[in-house]
Design a protein around this motif. Structure first.
Motif, short mmCIF file in Angstrom:
data_model
loop_
_atom_site.label_atom_id
_atom_site.label_comp_id
_atom_site.label_asym_id
_atom_site.label_seq_id
_atom_site.Cartn_x
_atom_site.Cartn_y
_atom_site.Cartn_z
N ALA A 68 6.70 12.93 2.36
CA ALA A 68 5.63 12.36 3.31
C ALA A 68 5.66 10.58 2.91
O ALA A 68 5.75 9.53 3.59
CB ALA A 68 4.74 12.62 2.36
N VAL A 69 6.35 10.03 1.34
CA VAL A 69 5.73 9.11 1.19
C VAL A 69 7.24 8.83 1.37
O VAL A 69 7.20 7.24 2.03
CB VAL A 69 5.91 8.89 -0.48
N VAL B 172 0.80 -1.03 -0.28
CA VAL B 172 0.15 -0.35 0.38
C VAL B 172 0.78 1.28 0.00
O VAL B 172 0.65 2.62 -0.62
CB VAL B 172 -0.78 0.16 1.36
N THR B 173 2.29 0.99 0.86
CA THR B 173 2.84 2.34 0.69
C THR B 173 3.31 2.17 -0.42
O THR B 173 2.93 3.40 -0.55
CB THR B 173 3.92 2.15 2.15
N VAL B 174 4.02 1.57 -1.34
CA VAL B 174 4.22 1.68 -2.78
C VAL B 174 2.98 2.07 -3.83
O VAL B 174 3.68 3.15 -5.08
CB VAL B 174 5.10 0.40 -3.44
N VAL B 175 2.37 1.37 -3.58
CA VAL B 175 0.81 2.12 -4.46
C VAL B 175 0.86 3.80 -4.21
O VAL B 175 0.62 4.78 -4.99
CB VAL B 175 -0.23 1.55 -3.97
N SER B 176 1.17 3.85 -3.05
CA SER B 176 0.51 5.39 -2.97
C SER B 176 1.78 6.34 -3.19
O SER B 176 1.72 7.50 -3.54
CB SER B 176 1.63 6.05 -1.22
N LEU B 177 2.86 5.21 -4.48
CA LEU B 177 4.20 6.31 -4.86
C LEU B 177 3.21 6.54 -6.74
O LEU B 177 3.72 7.71 -6.92
CB LEU B 177 5.51 5.52 -4.84
N ALA B 178 2.62 6.07 -7.08
CA ALA B 178 1.59 5.49 -8.21
C ALA B 178 1.09 6.86 -8.16
O ALA B 178 0.53 7.52 -9.01
CB ALA B 178 0.92 4.75 -7.64
N ALA B 179 0.34 6.53 -6.64
CA ALA B 179 -1.08 8.56 -6.35
C ALA B 179 -0.54 9.40 -6.98
O ALA B 179 -0.59 9.86 -7.74
CB ALA B 179 -1.56 7.59 -4.80
N VAL B 180 0.91 9.63 -6.61
CA VAL B 180 1.60 11.20 -5.87
C VAL B 180 2.18 11.14 -7.37
O VAL B 180 2.08 12.51 -7.87
CB VAL B 180 2.65 11.11 -5.27
N LEU C 77 -5.10 9.91 2.58
CA LEU C 77 -4.45 10.94 3.11
C LEU C 77 -2.95 11.62 2.15
O LEU C 77 -2.80 12.66 2.16
CB LEU C 77 -3.77 11.00 4.36
N VAL C 78 -2.06 10.92 2.37
CA VAL C 78 -1.13 10.97 1.30
C VAL C 78 -1.66 12.12 -0.36
O VAL C 78 -0.79 12.73 -0.40
CB VAL C 78 -0.11 9.36 0.44
N LEU C 79 -2.21 11.16 -0.75
CA LEU C 79 -2.81 12.04 -2.09
C LEU C 79 -3.93 13.42 -1.20
O LEU C 79 -3.14 14.52 -2.40
CB LEU C 79 -3.97 11.36 -2.58
N GLY C 80 -4.07 13.19 -0.48
CA GLY C 80 -4.59 14.86 -0.04
C GLY C 80 -3.94 15.91 0.30
O GLY C 80 -3.57 17.02 0.18
N ILE C 81 -2.82 14.96 0.77
CA ILE C 81 -1.02 16.61 1.31
C ILE C 81 -0.76 16.77 -0.39
O ILE C 81 -0.97 17.80 -0.82
CB ILE C 81 -0.15 15.14 1.87
N ALA C 82 -0.75 15.10 -1.22
CA ALA C 82 -0.29 16.20 -2.43
C ALA C 82 -1.33 17.16 -3.39
O ALA C 82 -0.33 17.78 -3.85
CB ALA C 82 -0.45 15.08 -3.13
N MET C 83 -2.41 16.69 -3.54
CA MET C 83 -3.46 17.40 -4.09
C MET C 83 -3.34 18.99 -3.02
O MET C 83 -3.42 20.21 -3.96
CB MET C 83 -4.42 17.63 -3.61
N ALA C 84 -3.72 19.51 -1.34
CA ALA C 84 -3.38 20.79 -1.06
C ALA C 84 -1.90 20.89 -1.67
O ALA C 84 -2.25 22.59 -1.45
CB ALA C 84 -3.13 19.70 0.42
N LEU C 85 -1.13 20.65 -1.20
CA LEU C 85 0.24 21.23 -2.00
C LEU C 85 0.94 21.79 -3.61
O LEU C 85 0.44 23.04 -4.11
CB LEU C 85 1.64 20.31 -1.78
N LEU C 86 -0.58 20.82 -4.61
CA LEU C 86 -0.52 20.95 -5.71
C LEU C 86 -1.56 22.53 -5.74
O LEU C 86 -1.00 23.74 -6.26
CB LEU C 86 -0.92 20.18 -6.57
#
Length: 548
Positions: free
Chosen positions: A480-481, A369-377, A458-467
């Motif tokens: 974060a990842v 799941v942590t690796v998949v978060s890399l794909a999300a970002v 949450l990881v994707l939310g952090i990325a979207m908020a930064l963007l």
């Protein structure tokens, strides 16, 4: 601006490399922070593990029995590689984090070369430099020189730090040179990919994704096998060579010649290919599109699906194959962990409490799941790249709204990783469920993957908020990842406080099925993630678009 080159000059001639001192200085100036941070990060892993050796393998235990148990277990070999001597702190460290350090250094080297060559060529910096008195290959040579010197410094510092930690000097030197050598190989791979493909994204995908990732999967299969014939194929996998040097276990120095020869061959090929291509293009030219757009490209969502198609396919194949592979070789873990309480404790730290096999499967799910978060970002970063290149501005000048533009990429960054995470929950226990006929296991671990989804959101939310609100700081999403991966993979070895390990997106989520379902952290993280996603969309709509 048009540049004039002299292809008749061979790449090894002094004229083709004229000005390499200036291009090397430019490459170092632009990438020094990149290299300093990575060298410092990778430098700490091995000596820190040495200091924890006696905690992981207490003096009262039998290192020889530990060696025999781990060396014969396919699961641990597939994850970490084949151990050679676990009876010493140096040998254990090389097995536990030495190979990981080498693989990460190879990844960093590949990205560093592409960053200083194909990426700069895309952005127009290379054209400006080549308009001066520099040779055709001086920029590629400068980028390679910075990468090779930086990884050599990393290798030397690793050797010195290991000697300072009390391990033998010969083994420390072999370990450090192994990290340097594998980094040089993938610097050469990246240099070749930078000539073949005309976009930095494609070059990175091939060098780090397909070549490095593919070799990692093959390595896991070979290391997990007990067949002597299968083991012989390890010599053909460059990722195996640092371990085949056998640091701290009767070193084989001649093995270092393999990565050295291959790296210089690849570098020679890269220079030769650069002589044969036009500036701004690659040897693999982009195919001409249709005269009329396909029906699916009529809106922003269709365009986003087309842009992400290759990445979605690549990530899906890698995650699905690796999830099933790790699950299929995990059926023998009970026997190994039952005979070794130290390793059992390590796996329990990674996967929670409860049955040892459950701890292993939960640990694998946490890693996947942590690796998949890399794909999300990465998927969301495509929107950032489209903005910087000016493509988003062109699209926004039409009837396409900012909402539609952001949602088109955010939807893919949300749906695809969620599906892959749930698929991992099905595939990790699939082989064991089929073997025992206990198909209810799939439902159990599917639920375990589902309760980890708020961390992904949450990881994707952090990325979207930064963007949306601070796009120039978007790279913090990768931090974060990276911290989450460190907590999942390495933090338990170093005895860090539990509150610090839990200070990451998955730290407070329940580890099903070993732990009871606690909905409070699941709901809290989901609400925070939704707020960050919505806030990021609002910020993207309100702010000005950036450009390079």
């Amino acid at each position: 601006m048009t540049t004039l080159s002299l292809p008749s000059q061979p790449w090894w001639s002094l004229r083709s490399q004229s000005g390499i001192g200036a291009t090397t200085a430019i490459a170092w100036r632009r990438s020094r922070l990149y290299w300093v941070l990575w060298v410092l990060a990778l430098l700490t892993l091995m000596p820190l593990t040495v200091t924890k050796y006696h905690d992981l393998v207490p003096p009262g235990s039998s290192p020889e029995q530990l060696m025999a148990t781990l060396g014969s277990n396919p699961t641990m070999r597939a994850i970490l590689g084949v151990p050679h001597d676990l009876s010493t702190a140096g040998g254990f460290t090389m097995w536990r984090v030495g190979a990981f350090t080498g693989w990460t250094a190879a990844f960093v080297a590949a990205f560093g070369v592409i960053r200083g060559t194909r990426a700069d060529e895309e952005e127009g910096r290379t054209e400006l430099v080549r308009s001066g008195a520099v040779g055709r290959h001086a920029i590629l040579g400068g980028s390679l020189l910075v990468t090779m010197v930086a990884t050599l410094v990393l290798g030397v510092l690793i050797a010195l730090s290991m000697v300072g930690a009390g391990t033998p000097a010969k083994g420390s030197l072999a370990a450090g040179l192994g990290v340097t050598a594998i980094s040089w190989v993938f610097a050469g791979v990246a240099a070749v990919c930078a000539q073949v493909f005309e976009s930095a994204r494609s070059a990175r995908s091939w060098a780090a994704g397909i070549v490095l990732g593919g070799l990692f999967l093959v390595r896991a299969v070979l290391d997990g096998s007990s067949s002597v014939r299968v083991q012989a194929w390890r010599w053909l996998i460059p990722l195996e060579w640092p371990q085949l040097v056998r640091p701290y276990a009767d070193e084989r120095w001649w093995v270092l010649l393999l990565p050295m020869v291959l790296s210089f061959l690849l570098i020679g090929v890269a220079f030769s290919l650069e002589s044969r291509r036009d500036f701004g293009s690659g040897l693999r030219s982009t195919r001409l599109g249709r005269a009329d757009a396909a029906p699916g490209l009529g809106d922003a969502a269709g365009l986003a699906r087309r842009l992400h198609r290759t990445g979605v396919i690549g990530w899906s194949l890698g995650v699905l194959v690796f999830s099933y592979g790790m699950g299929s070789i995990g059926s023998q873990i009970d026997a190994m962990l039952a005979n070794n309480p130290q390793v059992a404790e390590m796996m329990a730290k990674l996967g929670g409490t409860g049955e040892l096999k459950n701890a292993f499967y939960i640990a694998m799910l946490g890693i996947m799941v942590t690796v998949v978060s890399l794909a999300a970002v990465q998927f969301l970063s495509r929107l950032h790249a489209e903005e910087l290149t000016g493509h988003a501005e062109v699209l926004a000048s039409t009837a396409t709204s900012r909402w539609a533009l952001a949602r088109s990429h955010l939807g893919i960054a949300l749906v695809v990783p969620v599906v892959l995470a749930l698929a991992s929950g099905v595939l990790v226990p699939l082989a064991e469920a089929a073997k025992l006929g206990r198909w209810s296991m799939i439902g159990d671990y599917l639920g375990a993957a589902a309760v980890l989804l708020p961390g992904l959101l949450l990881v994707l939310g952090i990325a979207m908020a930064l963007l949306g609100w601070a796009p120039r700081w978007f790279s913090l999403a990768w931090v974060a990842v990276g911290w989450s991966m460190f907590c999942s993979w390495l933090a338990p070895l170093f005895g860090l406080p539990e509150w610090l390990i839990d200070l990451q997106p998955w730290g407070h989520l329940p580890r099903l099925p070993s732990e009871p379902l606690d909905l409070v952290p699941v709901i809290i993280e989901t609400v925070i993630a939704v707020v960050l996603l919505a806030g990021g969309l609002v910020g993207f709509r309100r702010r000005d678009l950036l450009s390079r």
